[in-house]
Design an enzyme around this catalytic site. Sequence first.
Site, short mmCIF file in Angstrom:
data_model
loop_
_atom_site.label_atom_id
_atom_site.label_comp_id
_atom_site.label_asym_id
_atom_site.label_seq_id
_atom_site.Cartn_x
_atom_site.Cartn_y
_atom_site.Cartn_z
N CYS A 149 0.83 -1.21 0.00
CA CYS A 149 0.00 0.00 0.00
C CYS A 149 0.87 1.26 0.00
CB CYS A 149 -0.91 -0.04 1.23
SG CYS A 149 -1.74 1.50 1.61
N CYS A 199 0.17 3.75 2.79
CA CYS A 199 0.63 3.17 4.06
C CYS A 199 2.13 3.39 4.22
CB CYS A 199 0.35 1.67 4.12
SG CYS A 199 -1.38 1.22 4.04
#
Length: 148
Positions: free
Chosen positions: A70, A73
């Site tokens: 991600c 993230c």
Amino acid sequence: MSGTPMLVACPHCHALNRVARERLDQAPNCGHCHQPLFAGKPIALSTAHFDLHAARSELPLVVDFWAPWCGPCLAMAPQFEAAAKTLEPHVRLAKVDTDAEPALGARFGIRSIPTMLLFRDGREIARQSGAMNSAQIVAWVRANAPRA
């Protein structure tokens, strides 16, 4: 309450330690493994130790649910670490890799990442999805856990 000991889970061996609230800022060590109870960085939590830190430890716990693939993230990771330096020792910050710990992601209904959950006394008290910078993370925690 001053002088009242609180339970703090060790980020290394996961033993529970009684620490006087006024000693949190004095760099206490674990009574079991003798490692520092606070390192100024998030800890990685697994299913095996999650409840110990969320429910048994008396520190508010902020958990970043994330995954290694991600992009947002990964962009938020250094911001989350910077927030840990600011918020510890009065708040514990932790990360849960939803790929490695899918049961935790399912248990808390994580639908998008990154998502942060704030726990106090084993209960979720706030949730925030989307990447944030360190100042936003600190402000969000302090707004939702005023004693933090």
